[in-house]
Structures are given as structure tokens and as C-alpha cells.
Design an enzyme around this catalytic site. Sequence first.
Site, short mmCIF file in Angstrom:
data_model
loop_
_atom_site.label_atom_id
_atom_site.label_comp_id
_atom_site.label_asym_id
_atom_site.label_seq_id
_atom_site.Cartn_x
_atom_site.Cartn_y
_atom_site.Cartn_z
N GLY A 26 0.84 -1.18 0.00
CA GLY A 26 0.00 0.00 0.00
C GLY A 26 0.88 1.23 0.00
N GLN B 6 3.23 9.88 1.81
CA GLN B 6 4.52 9.22 1.57
C GLN B 6 5.21 9.70 0.30
OE1 GLN B 6 2.75 5.08 2.35
NE2 GLN B 6 4.85 4.86 3.08
N CYS C 76 7.35 -0.91 6.40
CA CYS C 76 6.78 0.28 5.75
C CYS C 76 7.82 0.85 4.81
CB CYS C 76 6.39 1.30 6.81
SG CYS C 76 5.74 2.84 6.14
N LEU C 77 7.38 1.27 3.62
CA LEU C 77 8.33 1.84 2.65
C LEU C 77 8.97 3.12 3.20
CD1 LEU C 77 6.30 1.38 -0.64
CD2 LEU C 77 8.26 0.03 0.13
N HIS D 32 -2.93 0.15 8.56
CA HIS D 32 -1.59 0.75 8.36
C HIS D 32 -1.69 1.96 7.43
CE1 HIS D 32 2.93 0.28 7.73
NE2 HIS D 32 2.58 1.11 6.77
N GLU D 33 -2.41 1.81 6.31
CA GLU D 33 -2.49 2.92 5.34
C GLU D 33 -3.31 4.08 5.91
OE1 GLU D 33 -0.39 2.98 3.02
OE2 GLU D 33 0.13 0.87 3.33
N HIS E 17 -1.28 6.32 8.09
CA HIS E 17 -0.44 7.30 7.40
C HIS E 17 -1.18 8.62 7.20
CE1 HIS E 17 3.29 5.30 6.35
NE2 HIS E 17 2.67 4.25 5.87
#
Length: 191
Positions: A49, A54, A102-103, A144-145, A148
Site C-alpha cells: 500500500g 509518503q 513500511c516503505l 496501516h495505510e 499514514h
Amino acid sequence: MTVHDVLTVGHPILRQPARDVAPEAIGEPEVQRLIGDLVDTMRHAQGAGLAAPQIGVPLRVAVIEVRDNPRYPYKPNIPLTVLVNPTIEPIGDETVDINEGCLSVPDLRGTVARHVTVRVRYRDQHAAVQDEVKRGLTAGTFQHECDHLDGRLFLDRVTDPTTFTTWAQFERFHRDAFVARISAFVARVGS
Ligand code: NI
């Protein structure tokens, strides 16, 4: 569309609550371009995701897709989902410990308690209202998304700092036990 650099922890935009998108603006070229860029960047980085902050855009837009993801081979597949202005609400009290990455947090993973079942309401890329229940690891990905978009990273939700590992040490020392536990969980609750 454009593949962007993914901002990493420490960048202030990752810590700001993002702004809603006006529903009538979802069809406009800027928002559609943002959605396309998020999809391309997520796929390029092999993420499950990606949220707009981000890539430096403080709007409440995120994308999710899992298609035999090599970073997370135990995750059930999720069709491409575009979330605009999502809200998330737990259903029931059950939680599950998920080892997340996480990226925006390069080379670190940690264990986070996520709600097993959540109701997610959002607008899709066509501005249509969606109202869905997600379960299991898929519910974890949605949480998680959505985090953000509130300026929150999985790091904030790790209650046991001894669970932090690099990806290499996860593979070496923790992967087998986690995959065994989480596979049994997925078999029990579904995706
Ligand atoms: Ni993330």
C-alpha cells in the site's frame, strides 16, 4: 504516470494529518494523476500500500494492492483499492500481532497489534461511496495505510521495542515462527 521517491521517517509531512479531498474534485486531473502516481510508485517499490503523504502530498488518498507480494509472501491477495477520505472503525475487540514494515521506514520491521475486523468507509477513484468490512491481514493493511493519513507510522504502535528487526534478521531469526503463526491465523479468519 510517475514513480516518486518515497519519503522516509523524519520527513515532517509523514507526521501531519492529511486533508480531505472534496468529493467533486476526485475526478479532476490532479487527483487522478495523484492516484496513478501512487499506484505506479507502490508497484515499483513492491509495497502492499502507499499513502499520499509518503510521496509528499498531504491529502487523504491511499492505494492498496497485494498480488503475490514478494516483500510479504504470506499476505493474501487484495485487488487494487483506491481509498479517498477513508474512515476506519474496529468491529469487536479481537486483535492480532502482525509483524509490519513500511516503505517510509527502510530496513526495519516490528510487531503491532491490529484489529482483526474493521469497517472501512471511503470514496473510490470514481468518487463512489464504498462501505466494506475487512478481516485478518487485509484489515491490518487497511489500518496501516489509514494511519499514514493521520500522521502515524507503525513505529508508534510497536509496544515491545524488542520486536524491532532489520529485514535480514527477520528472515534469519523470526520469519519461520511468524509465518507459521500468521498462516494459522489466516486459515482461521480468512484474509
Ligand atoms: Ni507504510
